[in-house]
Design a protein around this motif. Structure first.
Motif, PDB file in Angstrom:
ATOM      1  N   ALA A 247       0.819  -1.204   0.000  1.00 21.83           N
ATOM      2  CA  ALA A 247       0.000   0.000   0.000  1.00 21.83           C
ATOM      3  C   ALA A 247       0.857   1.260   0.000  1.00 21.83           C
ATOM      4  N   VAL A 248       1.877   1.296   0.856  1.00 23.43           N
ATOM      5  CA  VAL A 248       2.767   2.457   0.910  1.00 23.43           C
ATOM      6  C   VAL A 248       3.527   2.601  -0.400  1.00 23.43           C
ATOM      7  N   LEU A 249       3.957   1.477  -0.966  1.00 22.12           N
ATOM      8  CA  LEU A 249       4.660   1.498  -2.250  1.00 22.12           C
ATOM      9  C   LEU A 249       3.802   2.120  -3.342  1.00 22.12           C
ATOM     10  N   ASP A 250       2.529   1.724  -3.411  1.00 23.52           N
ATOM     11  CA  ASP A 250       1.623   2.287  -4.417  1.00 23.52           C
ATOM     12  C   ASP A 250       1.547   3.810  -4.305  1.00 23.52           C
ATOM     13  N   ILE A 251       1.368   4.292  -3.086  1.00 19.67           N
ATOM     14  CA  ILE A 251       1.258   5.736  -2.867  1.00 19.67           C
ATOM     15  C   ILE A 251       2.562   6.440  -3.221  1.00 19.67           C
ATOM     16  N   ALA A 252       3.682   5.847  -2.805  1.00 23.00           N
ATOM     17  CA  ALA A 252       4.985   6.457  -3.055  1.00 23.00           C
ATOM     18  C   ALA A 252       5.255   6.589  -4.547  1.00 23.00           C
ATOM     19  N   LEU A 253       4.984   5.537  -5.311  1.00 21.02           N
ATOM     20  CA  LEU A 253       5.228   5.584  -6.752  1.00 21.02           C
ATOM     21  C   LEU A 253       4.276   6.547  -7.453  1.00 21.02           C
ATOM     22  N   ARG A 254       3.065   6.597  -6.986  1.00 21.84           N
ATOM     23  CA  ARG A 254       2.051   7.432  -7.630  1.00 21.84           C
ATOM     24  C   ARG A 254       2.233   8.916  -7.309  1.00 21.84           C
ATOM     25  N   GLU A 255       2.697   9.225  -6.072  1.00 25.00           N
ATOM     26  CA  GLU A 255       2.669  10.610  -5.629  1.00 25.00           C
ATOM     27  C   GLU A 255       4.026  11.205  -5.253  1.00 25.00           C
ATOM     28  N   VAL A 256       5.050  10.357  -5.082  1.00 23.39           N
ATOM     29  CA  VAL A 256       6.288  10.878  -4.499  1.00 23.39           C
ATOM     30  C   VAL A 256       7.482  10.810  -5.442  1.00 23.39           C
ATOM     31  N   ALA A 257       7.855   9.609  -5.909  1.00 22.56           N
ATOM     32  CA  ALA A 257       9.072   9.462  -6.716  1.00 22.56           C
ATOM     33  C   ALA A 257       8.980   8.222  -7.604  1.00 22.56           C
ATOM     34  N   PRO A 258       9.756   8.181  -8.685  1.00 22.79           N
ATOM     35  CA  PRO A 258       9.700   7.044  -9.604  1.00 22.79           C
ATOM     36  C   PRO A 258      10.427   5.797  -9.120  1.00 22.79           C
ATOM     37  N   VAL A 259      11.257   5.942  -8.100  1.00 23.46           N
ATOM     38  CA  VAL A 259      11.979   4.808  -7.521  1.00 23.46           C
ATOM     39  C   VAL A 259      11.749   4.818  -6.018  1.00 23.46           C
ATOM     40  N   VAL A 260      11.413   3.666  -5.465  1.00 15.52           N
ATOM     41  CA  VAL A 260      11.191   3.551  -4.024  1.00 15.52           C
ATOM     42  C   VAL A 260      12.211   2.568  -3.461  1.00 15.52           C
ATOM     43  N   SER A 261      12.867   2.937  -2.390  1.00 17.76           N
ATOM     44  CA  SER A 261      13.920   2.101  -1.823  1.00 17.76           C
ATOM     45  C   SER A 261      13.742   1.931  -0.325  1.00 17.76           C
ATOM     46  N   LEU A 262      14.549   1.053   0.237  1.00 20.26           N
ATOM     47  CA  LEU A 262      14.645   0.850   1.674  1.00 20.26           C
ATOM     48  C   LEU A 262      15.916   0.054   1.925  1.00 20.26           C
ATOM     49  N   TYR A 263      16.361   0.030   3.179  1.00 24.38           N
ATOM     50  CA  TYR A 263      17.439  -0.902   3.513  1.00 24.38           C
ATOM     51  C   TYR A 263      17.075  -1.621   4.797  1.00 24.38           C
TER      52      TYR A 263
END
Length: 291
Positions: A247-263
């Protein structure tokens, strides 16, 4: 083998504190790897290089042609950016002479390991060394996991409800409470800032308690980084981390940035498997030295 006086002098001569006229060159260095450099880039893009606004100094290392080639953010964290062996040695000497002011060293694993090898004698011992933390990223919504429809942005009037979950996550992850020292004032301010900016997400239970939470911490034009992923202990093992992350990934890609990362810590096999199922793939590795 420790460097001799000539090598030390040469290393220090190649570094200096950056300021406003260096901003464009610093951003060019940061944008070489938007995913790995997201933490530092988000600060510099927001406030520039002024130490007071940045919350720390930005050191630059210049190559033989006088071009800015590497950075080191020296604030609450010490973070290397695009640092090769010569830059690492130079930054290590500058850091050693200044003395430790940070609570952790974080950055790309190879460079950070080399830096710590040079600093450990004067800065050690560390409270914990996490030598390999896989850096994961994706550019697409999850193809396998259905996003949890109950995950949403946390509202400003829900900060007090969110705080216990944030404290629990931080304590589990770092090994100390964020409420120590100043009573948690800085940490509470950071949580409130993320909520106010619409970058804090949670699923709330029937009694209003936090069941799942995560934040989008670093944000640049090229990439963003999810952090603080946590599931309440009594709800673990139900797949909520996977559906919540989707769910967070969907929002991040749609509204924040074209690449989503984490470590993630390499020993957290369950989390790594969950992130892979959501669609994240390893693109590098970080290392953290905690004091």
């Amino acid at each position: 083998m420790l460097p001799g006086p000539f090598q030390v002098a040469r290393a220090l001569a190649a570094t200096r504190l950056l300021d406003a006229p260096d901003l464009d060159d610093a951003l060019e260095v940061l944008h070489r790897n938007p995913v790995a450099n997201a933490f530092v880039a988000t600060r510099v893009e927001a406030v520039g290089l002024d130490p007071w606004r940045l919350g720390g100094e930005m050191w630059g290392w210049f190559d033989e042609d006088g071009r800015l080639a590497s950075l080191c953010y020296a604030g609450a964290n010490l973070v290397l950016v695009e640092a090769g062996p010569e830059a690492v040695r130079a930054f290590a000497e500058r850091a050693r002479r200044q003395g430790r002011r940070c609570s952790s060293i974080v950055g790309p694993a190879e460079a950070t390991a080399a830096l710590w090898a040079l600093l450990e004698r004067s800065w050690g011992p560390a409270r914990d060394v996490r030598a390999h933390q896989p850096l994961m990223a994706t550019t697409a919504p999850s193809a396998e996991v259905t996003p949890d429809p109950l995950v949403r942005r946390v509202l400003r009037n829900e900060v007090d409800t969110l705080m216990p979950a944030c404290v629990a996550m931080f304590t589990e992850e770092v090994g100390i409470s964020p409420l120590a020292g100043d009573g948690g004032l800085l940490y509470q301010a950071r949580v409130a800032e993320l909520v106010a900016s619409g970058r804090s997400f949670a699923r709330f239970g029937e009694d209003g308690e936090v069941v799942f939470k995560a934040e989008i911490g670093a944000v640049t034009a090229g990439a963003c980084q999810i952090q603080g992923v946590w599931v309440a202990p009594e709800h673990r093992g139900k797949g909520l981390s996977e559906t919540g992350m989707a769910a967070v990934l969907d929002i991040a890609l749609r509204e924040v940035a074209p690449v989503v990362s984490l470590y993630v810590n390499d020993f957290n096999l369950r989390a790594r498997a969950a992130y892979r199922r959501v669609g994240f793939a390893e693109v590098g590795a970080f290392m953290s030295v905690l004091f």
